[in-house]
Design a protein around this motif. Structure first.
Motif, PDB file in Angstrom:
ATOM      1  N   GLU A 160       0.849  -1.184   0.000  1.00 48.49           N
ATOM      2  CA  GLU A 160       0.000   0.000   0.000  1.00 48.49           C
ATOM      3  C   GLU A 160       0.883   1.231   0.000  1.00 48.49           C
ATOM      4  O   GLU A 160       1.665   1.441   0.931  1.00 48.49           O
ATOM      5  CB  GLU A 160      -0.927   0.020   1.232  1.00 48.49           C
ATOM      6  N   GLU A 161       0.797   2.035  -1.059  1.00 55.78           N
ATOM      7  CA  GLU A 161       1.557   3.272  -1.173  1.00 55.78           C
ATOM      8  C   GLU A 161       3.053   3.026  -0.964  1.00 55.78           C
ATOM      9  O   GLU A 161       3.705   3.687  -0.156  1.00 55.78           O
ATOM     10  CB  GLU A 161       1.038   4.325  -0.195  1.00 55.78           C
ATOM     11  N   ALA A 162       3.563   2.066  -1.718  1.00 58.96           N
ATOM     12  CA  ALA A 162       4.997   1.736  -1.716  1.00 58.96           C
ATOM     13  C   ALA A 162       5.493   1.232  -0.372  1.00 58.96           C
ATOM     14  O   ALA A 162       6.684   1.264  -0.092  1.00 58.96           O
ATOM     15  CB  ALA A 162       5.835   2.923  -2.173  1.00 58.96           C
ATOM     16  N   GLU A 163       4.607   0.735   0.476  1.00 51.72           N
ATOM     17  CA  GLU A 163       4.976   0.131   1.749  1.00 51.72           C
ATOM     18  C   GLU A 163       4.290  -1.219   1.871  1.00 51.72           C
ATOM     19  O   GLU A 163       3.195  -1.432   1.334  1.00 51.72           O
ATOM     20  CB  GLU A 163       4.554   1.020   2.929  1.00 51.72           C
ATOM     21  N   LEU A 164       4.934  -2.138   2.573  1.00 48.05           N
ATOM     22  CA  LEU A 164       4.292  -3.393   2.906  1.00 48.05           C
ATOM     23  C   LEU A 164       3.550  -3.238   4.219  1.00 48.05           C
ATOM     24  O   LEU A 164       4.102  -2.717   5.189  1.00 48.05           O
ATOM     25  CB  LEU A 164       5.326  -4.523   3.027  1.00 48.05           C
ATOM     26  N   VAL A 165       2.299  -3.690   4.235  1.00 48.15           N
ATOM     27  CA  VAL A 165       1.481  -3.588   5.444  1.00 48.15           C
ATOM     28  C   VAL A 165       0.786  -4.919   5.682  1.00 48.15           C
ATOM     29  O   VAL A 165       0.532  -5.691   4.752  1.00 48.15           O
ATOM     30  CB  VAL A 165       0.434  -2.453   5.336  1.00 48.15           C
ATOM     31  N   ALA A 166       0.481  -5.193   6.927  1.00 49.74           N
ATOM     32  CA  ALA A 166      -0.247  -6.404   7.299  1.00 49.74           C
ATOM     33  C   ALA A 166      -1.735  -6.131   7.310  1.00 49.74           C
ATOM     34  O   ALA A 166      -2.182  -5.073   7.785  1.00 49.74           O
ATOM     35  CB  ALA A 166       0.219  -6.898   8.669  1.00 49.74           C
ATOM     36  N   ILE A 167      -2.504  -7.063   6.775  1.00 49.03           N
ATOM     37  CA  ILE A 167      -3.960  -6.970   6.822  1.00 49.03           C
ATOM     38  C   ILE A 167      -4.508  -8.340   7.219  1.00 49.03           C
ATOM     39  O   ILE A 167      -3.779  -9.344   7.241  1.00 49.03           O
ATOM     40  CB  ILE A 167      -4.552  -6.554   5.467  1.00 49.03           C
ATOM     41  N   ARG A 168      -5.786  -8.375   7.527  1.00 47.05           N
ATOM     42  CA  ARG A 168      -6.435  -9.657   7.779  1.00 47.05           C
ATOM     43  C   ARG A 168      -6.576 -10.406   6.456  1.00 47.05           C
ATOM     44  O   ARG A 168      -6.791  -9.812   5.404  1.00 47.05           O
ATOM     45  CB  ARG A 168      -7.789  -9.435   8.427  1.00 47.05           C
ATOM     46  N   ARG A 169      -6.468 -11.695   6.501  1.00 45.41           N
ATOM     47  CA  ARG A 169      -6.492 -12.514   5.287  1.00 45.41           C
ATOM     48  C   ARG A 169      -7.801 -12.331   4.515  1.00 45.41           C
ATOM     49  O   ARG A 169      -7.796 -12.309   3.275  1.00 45.41           O
ATOM     50  CB  ARG A 169      -6.298 -13.980   5.645  1.00 45.41           C
ATOM     51  N   GLU A 170      -8.918 -12.159   5.218  1.00 51.20           N
ATOM     52  CA  GLU A 170     -10.202 -12.017   4.542  1.00 51.20           C
ATOM     53  C   GLU A 170     -10.342 -10.670   3.826  1.00 51.20           C
ATOM     54  O   GLU A 170     -11.266 -10.468   3.033  1.00 51.20           O
ATOM     55  CB  GLU A 170     -11.358 -12.207   5.528  1.00 51.20           C
ATOM     56  N   GLU A 171      -9.407  -9.741   4.092  1.00 49.99           N
ATOM     57  CA  GLU A 171      -9.433  -8.446   3.431  1.00 49.99           C
ATOM     58  C   GLU A 171      -8.555  -8.406   2.181  1.00 49.99           C
ATOM     59  O   GLU A 171      -8.438  -7.366   1.526  1.00 49.99           O
ATOM     60  CB  GLU A 171      -8.950  -7.356   4.404  1.00 49.99           C
ATOM     61  N   LEU A 172      -7.973  -9.536   1.814  1.00 54.30           N
ATOM     62  CA  LEU A 172      -6.998  -9.572   0.734  1.00 54.30           C
ATOM     63  C   LEU A 172      -7.612  -9.230  -0.616  1.00 54.30           C
ATOM     64  O   LEU A 172      -7.028  -8.466  -1.395  1.00 54.30           O
ATOM     65  CB  LEU A 172      -6.347 -10.961   0.685  1.00 54.30           C
ATOM     66  N   GLY A 173      -8.785  -9.756  -0.897  1.00 49.77           N
ATOM     67  CA  GLY A 173      -9.393  -9.513  -2.194  1.00 49.77           C
ATOM     68  C   GLY A 173      -8.511 -10.069  -3.306  1.00 49.77           C
ATOM     69  O   GLY A 173      -7.981 -11.166  -3.230  1.00 49.77           O
ATOM     70  N   GLY A 174      -8.318  -9.261  -4.351  1.00 50.64           N
ATOM     71  CA  GLY A 174      -7.493  -9.701  -5.467  1.00 50.64           C
ATOM     72  C   GLY A 174      -6.058  -9.238  -5.376  1.00 50.64           C
ATOM     73  O   GLY A 174      -5.282  -9.416  -6.325  1.00 50.64           O
ATOM     74  N   ARG A 175      -5.674  -8.656  -4.261  1.00 52.14           N
ATOM     75  CA  ARG A 175      -4.322  -8.134  -4.134  1.00 52.14           C
ATOM     76  C   ARG A 175      -3.291  -9.249  -3.924  1.00 52.14           C
ATOM     77  O   ARG A 175      -3.613 -10.321  -3.427  1.00 52.14           O
ATOM     78  CB  ARG A 175      -4.240  -7.141  -2.967  1.00 52.14           C
ATOM     79  N   GLN A 176      -2.046  -8.950  -4.305  1.00 51.78           N
ATOM     80  CA  GLN A 176      -0.971  -9.914  -4.111  1.00 51.78           C
ATOM     81  C   GLN A 176      -0.631 -10.041  -2.641  1.00 51.78           C
ATOM     82  O   GLN A 176      -0.435  -9.057  -1.948  1.00 51.78           O
ATOM     83  CB  GLN A 176       0.289  -9.473  -4.874  1.00 51.78           C
ATOM     84  N   ASN A 177      -0.563 -11.279  -2.178  1.00 52.20           N
ATOM     85  CA  ASN A 177      -0.146 -11.554  -0.813  1.00 52.20           C
ATOM     86  C   ASN A 177       1.337 -11.895  -0.834  1.00 52.20           C
ATOM     87  O   ASN A 177       1.757 -12.869  -1.468  1.00 52.20           O
ATOM     88  CB  ASN A 177      -0.949 -12.721  -0.244  1.00 52.20           C
ATOM     89  N   PHE A 178       2.153 -11.071  -0.162  1.00 50.14           N
ATOM     90  CA  PHE A 178       3.592 -11.312  -0.137  1.00 50.14           C
ATOM     91  C   PHE A 178       3.969 -12.482   0.768  1.00 50.14           C
ATOM     92  O   PHE A 178       5.115 -12.941   0.722  1.00 50.14           O
ATOM     93  CB  PHE A 178       4.334 -10.038   0.282  1.00 50.14           C
TER      94      PHE A 178
END
Length: 467
Positions: free
Chosen positions: A418-436
């Motif tokens: 998010e905005e050139a930073e890696l951030v932690a989110i809940r797995r159910e909020e991932l949607g179609g985004r890449q999970n590192f």
């Protein structure tokens, strides 16, 4: 190393944890992270692949179960013999675990999940917590060593940028690692030395070279040179010191570089009379680079004086930034107990005298491998979610002791950009985004294998997103 019993690669009290979970539990999800903030807010993630290949690749055997049952009984702990026999019969002895991890070598802010583990067999819901001891140890140590050395590199870089024509090319050769004899074990020397090789390329720790070959496919990750020690020098006696130096030239002068410890008797005499006068023609007649080691004496004054004396006798040239560089036949290596503070003072003093940082390199021993702990970056592994009998996941988290305590995040985790930073989110909020957090291991199979070149490239990137 020799084979260990996988069942006993844990803490004693975890032997009884299979009896402590509530009824109906199917799975537990846990992750490794670092807590808190400090003057070193970033960490280099490294070392998981060593553990996956060396330890998790070893299946549990019937003999392991028998041994663990006996040890547990004598030790005062219960033992889940049925659970381990289930793993042996249903999974061939391989632990039914799924492990996700960030790409190794990635430089991230503290607080991000680095590794996430969950069981794949509901009968083994207790397994993620059981492997915490070994898994956390496998990650915190090499990551801490690599992170501390990244801090060293960032501290040295301004000196090179100011006084060297090509600081990026020089940096990997500024620090040589000699920590094998001061390590607690061959394994520590290998793993800690491999972490060093992410940032620097000179090493005399063969265990580190073999570690990177065996677990990361590196043909040769570190480089060494012929070098003397005091034993081989004083064996000649003081009256034949000149011959001992000349012998080193004759034996190794055709190598790209060779190192000669020169303080056995009188470093200043050795610099001015032997290297500077008597043996200088012989040094110049060989293609190799002579590296003089003035190990003893004042850790700051002596190496500075060595550079100055060699400059007087061998001469210098000005580089593109206007700093003096010693003749291409000679350099200095200070390798006896210098701290990062000492190194910065040496470089600062040389800079003030008009000398480039290129003229000197440094050696480190076991201090970089030993003076770290799990608390250096506050590594921890926490269970964060539990799957009940109906298949639903619920958060696990304890209550903070006080309002200032920041606990690891609850729930199953993902890491996104998010905005050139890696951030932690809940797995159910991932949607179609890449999970590192990428799958790297499942049920005895390595799913993703990183080469040492890939890991090193990430660790050396200077700018965020990845360091």
């Amino acid at each position: 190393m020799s084979r260990v019993n996988p069942i006993l690669n844990t803490d004693s009290y975890k032997l009884g944890h299979f009896l402590q979970y509530p009824p109906g539990v199917q799975a537990v999800s846990a992750y490794i992270t670092t807590r808190g903030t400090s003057v070193m807010p970033e960490i280099v993630f490294f070392g998981l692949q060593i553990f996956l290949k060396d330890y998790l690749s070893q299946p549990v055997t019937a003999a392991d179960i028998d041994e663990a049952e006996e040890v547990a009984a004598l030790h005062g702990q219960p033992f889940d013999k049925a659970g381990w026999q289930h793993i042996l019969s249903k999974h061939g002895g391989f632990l039914p675990l799924s492990i996700e991890a960030l790409p190794e070598g990635m430089v991230v802010r503290r607080g991000l999940p680095l590794v996430q583990v969950v069981n794949t067999d509901p009968a083994c819901f207790w397994l993620p917590g059981y492997v915490e001891t070994a898994l956390l140890r496998a990650v915190w140590y090499p990551s801490t060593v690599a992170s501390a050395l990244r801090h060293v590199k960032r501290t040295l870089m301004p000196f090179l940028e100011k006084s060297c024509d090509d600081p990026e090319e020089l940096m990997p050769t500024r620090l040589a690692e000699y920590g094998a004899r001061g390590a607690t074990s061959l394994e520590q020397a290998g793993i800690g030395g491999a972490a060093n090789l992410l940032l620097f390329e000179n090493t005399d720790t063969l265990a580190a070279v073999m570690c990177t070959r065996r677990y990361y496919g590196a043909k040769m990750a570190g480089f060494s040179m012929p070098a003397s020690e005091h034993t081989t020098m004083i064996a000649w006696g003081q009256e034949r010191e000149a011959q001992s130096f000349a012998h080193m030239i004759d034996q190794f002068g055709d190598y790209p570089a060779y190192s000669v410890v020169s303080d056995s008797y009188d470093i200043h005499h050795a610099l001015s009379e032997l290297w500077g006068k008597l043996l200088q023609p012989r040094v110049r007649a060989k293609p190799g680079l002579l590296i003089v080691r003035p190990d003893s004496g004042d850790p700051i004054d002596t190496p500075v004086q060595a550079v100055s004396q060699l400059a007087y006798h061998f001469g210098t040239r000005l580089n593109g930034k206007g700093y003096k560089v010693l003749d291409d036949k000679v350099r200095v290596l200070q390798a006896d107990g210098v701290s990062l503070r000492d190194i910065t003072m040496i470089l600062g003093r040389l800079e003030g005298m008009g000398f480039s940082a290129e003229n000197i390199s440094f050696g480190i021993g076991a201090s970089q491998l030993q003076k770290v702990s799990r608390d250096t970056y506050s590594f921890t592994m926490k269970g964060s979610a539990i799957q009940d009998g109906d298949g639903s996941w619920r958060d696990m988290s304890r209550r903070p002791v006080n309002m200032h305590e920041k606990l690891p995040r609850a729930g199953r985790q993902a890491v996104v950009e998010e905005e050139a930073e890696l951030v932690a989110i809940r797995r159910e909020e991932l949607g179609g985004r890449q999970n590192f957090l990428q799958p790297v291991w499942e049920n005895g199979r390595l799913l993703k294998e990183w080469s040492f070149d890939e890991v090193r490239a990430r660790a050396r990137q200077r700018h965020r997103l990845y360091g």
